[in-house]
Design a protein around this motif. Structure first.
Motif, mmCIF file in Angstrom:
data_model
loop_
_atom_site.group_PDB
_atom_site.id
_atom_site.type_symbol
_atom_site.label_atom_id
_atom_site.label_comp_id
_atom_site.label_asym_id
_atom_site.label_seq_id
_atom_site.Cartn_x
_atom_site.Cartn_y
_atom_site.Cartn_z
ATOM 1 N N SER A 51 15.885 0.971 -37.134
ATOM 2 C CA SER A 51 14.799 0.009 -36.905
ATOM 3 C C SER A 51 14.471 -0.701 -38.218
ATOM 4 O O SER A 51 14.317 -0.059 -39.253
ATOM 5 N N PHE A 52 14.364 -2.027 -38.146
ATOM 6 C CA PHE A 52 14.011 -2.792 -39.343
ATOM 7 C C PHE A 52 12.524 -3.164 -39.381
ATOM 8 O O PHE A 52 12.035 -3.652 -40.385
ATOM 9 N N SER A 53 11.851 -2.919 -38.287
ATOM 10 C CA SER A 53 10.421 -3.242 -38.249
ATOM 11 C C SER A 53 9.549 -2.037 -38.623
ATOM 12 O O SER A 53 8.470 -2.195 -39.204
ATOM 13 N N ARG A 54 10.040 -0.832 -38.296
ATOM 14 C CA ARG A 54 9.233 0.355 -38.559
ATOM 15 C C ARG A 54 8.982 0.617 -40.050
ATOM 16 O O ARG A 54 7.886 1.036 -40.422
ATOM 17 N N PRO A 55 9.968 0.402 -40.931
ATOM 18 C CA PRO A 55 9.669 0.559 -42.358
ATOM 19 C C PRO A 55 8.525 -0.359 -42.815
ATOM 20 O O PRO A 55 7.722 0.035 -43.659
ATOM 21 N N TRP A 56 8.485 -1.575 -42.251
ATOM 22 C CA TRP A 56 7.378 -2.473 -42.598
ATOM 23 C C TRP A 56 6.042 -1.904 -42.115
ATOM 24 O O TRP A 56 5.028 -1.954 -42.819
ATOM 25 N N LEU A 57 6.055 -1.371 -40.882
ATOM 26 C CA LEU A 57 4.829 -0.785 -40.342
ATOM 27 C C LEU A 57 4.382 0.406 -41.181
ATOM 28 O O LEU A 57 3.196 0.549 -41.515
ATOM 29 N N LYS A 58 5.334 1.267 -41.571
ATOM 30 C CA LYS A 58 4.998 2.423 -42.401
ATOM 31 C C LYS A 58 4.467 1.981 -43.766
ATOM 32 O O LYS A 58 3.512 2.579 -44.297
ATOM 33 N N PHE A 59 5.080 0.936 -44.326
ATOM 34 C CA PHE A 59 4.625 0.453 -45.629
ATOM 35 C C PHE A 59 3.198 -0.100 -45.539
ATOM 36 O O PHE A 59 2.374 0.147 -46.413
ATOM 37 N N ILE A 60 2.922 -0.860 -44.482
ATOM 38 C CA ILE A 60 1.580 -1.425 -44.314
ATOM 39 C C ILE A 60 0.551 -0.312 -44.189
ATOM 40 O O ILE A 60 -0.529 -0.362 -44.799
ATOM 41 N N LEU A 61 0.865 0.729 -43.411
ATOM 42 C CA LEU A 61 -0.046 1.859 -43.268
ATOM 43 C C LEU A 61 -0.274 2.553 -44.603
ATOM 44 O O LEU A 61 -1.405 2.922 -44.959
ATOM 45 N N PHE A 62 0.819 2.722 -45.374
ATOM 46 C CA PHE A 62 0.697 3.360 -46.681
ATOM 47 C C PHE A 62 -0.160 2.522 -47.623
ATOM 48 O O PHE A 62 -1.027 3.055 -48.333
ATOM 49 N N ALA A 63 0.072 1.207 -47.645
ATOM 50 C CA ALA A 63 -0.669 0.328 -48.555
ATOM 51 C C ALA A 63 -2.161 0.328 -48.227
ATOM 52 O O ALA A 63 -3.013 0.387 -49.120
ATOM 53 N N VAL A 64 -2.488 0.261 -46.924
ATOM 54 C CA VAL A 64 -3.890 0.274 -46.527
ATOM 55 C C VAL A 64 -4.524 1.626 -46.859
ATOM 56 O O VAL A 64 -5.669 1.694 -47.340
ATOM 57 N N ALA A 65 -3.785 2.721 -46.629
ATOM 58 C CA ALA A 65 -4.299 4.056 -46.957
ATOM 59 C C ALA A 65 -4.554 4.184 -48.461
ATOM 60 O O ALA A 65 -5.573 4.741 -48.891
ATOM 61 N N TYR A 66 -3.627 3.653 -49.252
ATOM 62 C CA TYR A 66 -3.807 3.680 -50.712
ATOM 63 C C TYR A 66 -5.069 2.918 -51.112
ATOM 64 O O TYR A 66 -5.856 3.390 -51.948
ATOM 65 N N ALA A 67 -5.271 1.742 -50.502
ATOM 66 C CA ALA A 67 -6.464 0.948 -50.802
ATOM 67 C C ALA A 67 -7.729 1.718 -50.434
ATOM 68 O O ALA A 67 -8.733 1.693 -51.163
ATOM 69 N N MET A 68 -7.691 2.432 -49.303
ATOM 70 C CA MET A 68 -8.856 3.208 -48.880
ATOM 71 C C MET A 68 -9.159 4.343 -49.869
ATOM 72 O O MET A 68 -10.322 4.648 -50.154
ATOM 73 N N VAL A 69 -8.099 4.969 -50.382
ATOM 74 C CA VAL A 69 -8.293 6.045 -51.358
ATOM 75 C C VAL A 69 -8.941 5.512 -52.632
ATOM 76 O O VAL A 69 -9.869 6.117 -53.186
ATOM 77 N N ILE A 70 -8.450 4.358 -53.103
ATOM 78 C CA ILE A 70 -9.009 3.768 -54.321
ATOM 79 C C ILE A 70 -10.477 3.399 -54.118
ATOM 80 O O ILE A 70 -11.338 3.694 -54.965
ATOM 81 N N ILE A 71 -10.789 2.773 -52.987
ATOM 82 C CA ILE A 71 -12.177 2.389 -52.707
ATOM 83 C C ILE A 71 -13.047 3.642 -52.583
ATOM 84 O O ILE A 71 -14.177 3.680 -53.063
ATOM 85 N N GLY A 72 -12.508 4.670 -51.911
ATOM 86 C CA GLY A 72 -13.263 5.916 -51.784
ATOM 87 C C GLY A 72 -13.523 6.563 -53.134
ATOM 88 O O GLY A 72 -14.605 7.079 -53.389
ATOM 89 N N ALA A 73 -12.515 6.514 -54.025
ATOM 90 C CA ALA A 73 -12.682 7.094 -55.360
ATOM 91 C C ALA A 73 -13.741 6.337 -56.164
ATOM 92 O O ALA A 73 -14.438 6.925 -56.998
ATOM 93 N N ALA A 74 -13.865 5.027 -55.912
ATOM 94 C CA ALA A 74 -14.898 4.232 -56.585
ATOM 95 C C ALA A 74 -16.291 4.562 -56.062
ATOM 96 O O ALA A 74 -17.284 4.161 -56.650
ATOM 97 N N ASP A 75 -16.365 5.305 -54.959
ATOM 98 C CA ASP A 75 -17.616 5.781 -54.365
ATOM 99 C C ASP A 75 -18.582 4.649 -54.016
ATOM 100 O O ASP A 75 -19.589 4.437 -54.705
ATOM 101 N N PRO A 76 -18.299 3.894 -52.946
ATOM 102 C CA PRO A 76 -19.264 2.871 -52.496
ATOM 103 C C PRO A 76 -20.557 3.530 -52.037
ATOM 104 O O PRO A 76 -20.541 4.574 -51.385
#
Length: 345
Positions: A51-76
């Motif tokens: 599948s050539f679409s699933r790696p993109w989907l996995k990457f998008i999920l990873f990138a959004v999760a990473y962003a959430m971790v960074i925002i969470g670490a900043a403690d809003p």
């Protein structure tokens, strides 16, 4: 209002564009690799499960999760609602002797530090009362105007030393008069002064000043520091003790607690007198007396504490990473066989 407790952590979001560029480079490399193998359509038929679409989907999920971790670490945090609260309080002015005689070590570690420790403990126990600080030796100075900012009070208290008043002496009367000028007599709250000194008054008529203050409903309480037998006055150079202060006859100068003077000032000011010891600063006894003065209810503004919201972002990140983990890079056979738009003949 939104704020971040650790806003510097948000710099970690700058890594996301780097991840995107890296992933795109890998995708381009894969396409070139397939092209080198032969005709793209033929090569893809040879890899039906890829599948050539699933790696993109996995990457998008990873990138959004990473962003959430960074925002969470900043403690809003959310909050900052202004609330009107009521407080009852009195006005209290501390008059602290900072003459060289307060360096005598008949109280541990010395008279001045012993007094500062007692004042610090007093500030920790205040609720609603306003407090101010005047330092005096040969002259008197307002170190801290009347305030309810107890953190500022402790900050200013920590800076007090015997070098802040250039003129040596013990002008208790001048300190009392300055304290009277610092009070706001229009607010209707009870008022009192606490004089912390060894009582060696050489400058003015402190008894008359205390009597005048009492005539305006301001009680004068005195805490005597030192010993009646006396103690030598240390002499310092570059922060180190180099001996003791000597008189013209080259004898050690002894500083004694003038307990009679302290008692006279307290009596004239219609307050109490307590002698401080290493075991008891006397501050609690004085505050028990001050507790009887009038306390007026006044309006005050305070801020509600900010509430942490990092849990939400960390939770979203965990869910996204869990979903990304269970998504395979290969096509699902069940979904491949499911042809929703195929017309049956």
């Amino acid at each position: 209002m939104l704020r971040f407790a650790h806003i510097n952590f948000l710099w970690g979001l700058l890594a996301i564009p780097v991840f995107v560029l890296f992933f795109m480079q890998v995708s381009i490399w894969k396409k070139k690799a397939i092209k080198r193998l032969g005709d793209r359509a033929v090569v893809l038929r040879m890899m039906p499960d890829v599948s050539f679409s699933r790696p993109w989907l996995k990457f998008i999920l990873f990138a959004v999760a990473y962003a959430m971790v960074i925002i969470g670490a900043a403690d809003p945090q959310l909050g900052s609602k202004i609330e009107e609260v009521k407080r009852k309080g009195a006005d209290l002015m501390i008059l602290l002797d900072v003459s060289n005689s307060m360096l005598a070590q008949d109280l541990a570690p010395n008279r001045l530090d012993n007094a500062k420790r007692a004042i610090s403990q007093l500030i920790d126990n205040l609720e609603g009362d306003r407090i101010g600080l005047i330092v005096f030796a040969g002259q008197a100075y307002v170190q801290l105007p009347i305030t309810t900012d107890y953190s500022a009070a402790k900050l200013f208290l920590n800076t007090v030393n015997t070098n802040m008043v250039p003129t040596q002496g013990t002008a208790i009367g001048a300190a009392i008069e300055m304290g009277m000028k610092s009070f706001d007599f229009k607010n209707g709250t009870g008022k009192a002064m606490i004089v912390i000194t060894d009582g060696e008054n050489h400058e003015d008529d402190a008894v008359a000043a205390a009597k005048s203050a009492a005539g305006q409903d301001v009680s004068i309480h005195v805490i005597g520091v030192g010993s009646v037998d006396g103690a030598p006055i240390p002499q310092y150079q570059d922060g180190k003790q180099v001996g003791f202060i000597m008189d013209e006859s080259n004898k050690q100068v002894l500083t004694k607690l003038n307990e009679e003077m302290c008692k006279e000032i307290a009596a004239a000011g219609e307050g109490s007198y307590v002698r401080a010891t290493n075991a008891n600063s006397g501050m609690n006894i004085v505050m028990d007396q001050i507790g009887k003065i009038q306390r007026k209810e006044v309006d005050s503004k305070s801020f509600r504490d900010y509430e942490d919201r990092f849990q939400i972002f960390i939770g979203i990140a965990l869910v996204l990473l869990l979903v990304e983990f269970f998504i395979s890079n290969r096509k699902s056979q069940r979904l491949s066989n499911l042809k929703l738009f195929e017309v049956k003949k």
